[in-house]
Design an enzyme around this catalytic site. Sequence first.
Site, PDB file in Angstrom:
ATOM      1  N   HIS A  38       0.840  -1.211   0.000  1.00  0.00           N
ATOM      2  CA  HIS A  38       0.000   0.000   0.000  1.00  0.00           C
ATOM      3  C   HIS A  38       0.875   1.262   0.000  1.00  0.00           C
ATOM      4  O   HIS A  38       0.599   2.224  -0.703  1.00  0.00           O
ATOM      5  CB  HIS A  38      -0.873   0.056   1.264  1.00  0.00           C
ATOM      6  CG  HIS A  38      -1.874  -1.051   1.391  1.00  0.00           C
ATOM      7  ND1 HIS A  38      -1.781  -2.016   2.352  1.00  0.00           N
ATOM      8  CD2 HIS A  38      -2.998  -1.323   0.686  1.00  0.00           C
ATOM      9  CE1 HIS A  38      -2.809  -2.850   2.247  1.00  0.00           C
ATOM     10  NE2 HIS A  38      -3.562  -2.459   1.242  1.00  0.00           N
ATOM     11  N   GLN A 154      -8.967  -6.727 -10.832  1.00  0.00           N
ATOM     12  CA  GLN A 154      -9.593  -5.498 -10.307  1.00  0.00           C
ATOM     13  C   GLN A 154      -9.097  -4.270 -11.078  1.00  0.00           C
ATOM     14  O   GLN A 154      -9.886  -3.387 -11.447  1.00  0.00           O
ATOM     15  CB  GLN A 154      -9.256  -5.365  -8.826  1.00  0.00           C
ATOM     16  CG  GLN A 154      -9.570  -3.998  -8.223  1.00  0.00           C
ATOM     17  CD  GLN A 154      -9.295  -3.962  -6.738  1.00  0.00           C
ATOM     18  OE1 GLN A 154     -10.065  -4.506  -5.969  1.00  0.00           O
ATOM     19  NE2 GLN A 154      -8.205  -3.347  -6.315  1.00  0.00           N
TER      20      GLN A 154
HETATM   21  P1  AMP Z   1      -6.636  -3.504  -0.406  1.00  0.00           P
HETATM   22  O1  AMP Z   1      -6.463  -2.741   0.856  1.00  0.00           O
HETATM   23  O2  AMP Z   1      -6.268  -4.944  -0.323  1.00  0.00           O
HETATM   24  O3  AMP Z   1      -7.993  -3.271  -1.046  1.00  0.00           O
HETATM   25  O4  AMP Z   1      -5.583  -2.895  -1.425  1.00  0.00           O
HETATM   26  C1  AMP Z   1      -5.555  -1.521  -1.699  1.00  0.00           C
HETATM   27  C2  AMP Z   1      -4.677  -1.277  -2.898  1.00  0.00           C
HETATM   28  O5  AMP Z   1      -3.351  -1.732  -2.607  1.00  0.00           O
HETATM   29  C3  AMP Z   1      -5.145  -2.056  -4.136  1.00  0.00           C
HETATM   30  O6  AMP Z   1      -5.006  -1.237  -5.283  1.00  0.00           O
HETATM   31  C4  AMP Z   1      -4.206  -3.223  -4.157  1.00  0.00           C
HETATM   32  O7  AMP Z   1      -4.013  -3.760  -5.451  1.00  0.00           O
HETATM   33  C5  AMP Z   1      -2.927  -2.593  -3.638  1.00  0.00           C
HETATM   34  N1  AMP Z   1      -2.021  -3.617  -3.125  1.00  0.00           N
HETATM   35  C6  AMP Z   1      -2.330  -4.625  -2.261  1.00  0.00           C
HETATM   36  N2  AMP Z   1      -1.265  -5.425  -2.074  1.00  0.00           N
HETATM   37  C7  AMP Z   1      -0.257  -4.933  -2.839  1.00  0.00           C
HETATM   38  C8  AMP Z   1       1.094  -5.326  -3.098  1.00  0.00           C
HETATM   39  N3  AMP Z   1       1.615  -6.400  -2.527  1.00  0.00           N
HETATM   40  N4  AMP Z   1       1.827  -4.566  -3.944  1.00  0.00           N
HETATM   41  C9  AMP Z   1       1.292  -3.474  -4.541  1.00  0.00           C
HETATM   42  N5  AMP Z   1       0.031  -3.047  -4.349  1.00  0.00           N
HETATM   43  C10 AMP Z   1      -0.746  -3.768  -3.513  1.00  0.00           C
END
Ligand code: AMP
Length: 284
Positions: A38, A154
């Site tokens: 994030h 997504q």
């Molecule tokens: P989430 O809180 O899981 O909904 O993720 C929020 C954002 O962070 C989304 O755009 C995810 O794709 C991104 N994200 C989650 N994990 C990772 C990661 N390991 N590397 C890069 N971006 C991520």
Amino acid sequence: MTKLIATVFDLHHQVAVWKAKGETLGLVPTMGALHAGHLSLVRAARAACDRVIVTIFVNPTQFNSPQDLAAYPRTETADAALLAPLGVDVIFAPPQDQVYPTGFASQITVSGVAGPLDGVQRPGHFAGVATVVAKLFGMTQADRAYFGEKDWQQLQVVRRMVADLNIKTEVIGCATLREADGLAMSSRNARLSPQARSAAPALYAAMTAVVAAITTGQQPSDTAIKAAMKALHQAGFELVDYLALCDGETLQPSTDLKRPLRLLAAAWMGGVRLIDNIAVTPAS
Ligand code: AMP
């Protein structure tokens, strides 16, 4: 100073002040339980935009089961501490009724790219995602929004929606951040037992083996995928929802190495559903 905002009214006011000054606005939508993945999105937004809003909202409409929603980690205080040093202007963390007030009756459904893979495995999930993302774009009027490639399908769904609905927010995809052993960072990793955590990197290892086998022409993709499925079960994954080679944009099954392909996987380890994906780049 990072400002914490909980209401759409206050958010609109803050956005209006920035827009009046002609400042550009970057949005990073999250569900909290923040990790370095994030934070990489936040850094990308910080580098390119005058103002940065991080939203923290565990969106109920994108969950398939009440148990999964209830078990989703919530770490608001730690999240705020991680964001403070990064120069985030606003954390928007609304209660549920700010996003879904009484009488809420609208939904955005994306067809095509939202259909296969998690579209099949998690009915309604992408409608929940598309609806909340469209709302966040509307609330923040962001110039740019940052999403992780970690959630590849997504990202494609959001891109499709933005193109279809003439939304002016530019969608920026950011590379997946991984732990040193290859496991893609995820808020859900916190729910893995120590044993499951040590077995989980087998997912990325199996996926990289598939890509190596098919891009060097050692194995046809179905043979390589079969071998990877076996490796995953041996490593302790109790169920593989899918391990699929797809066109990176349409998410339709494809083995056409002349197109940008993506290998995508979803598999269960110790009761936790892990997803991952990697690019398939033919060896030159
Ligand atoms: P989430 O809180 O899981 O909904 O993720 C929020 C954002 O962070 C989304 O755009 C995810 O794709 C991104 N994200 C989650 N994990 C990772 C990661 N390991 N590397 C890069 N971006 C991520």
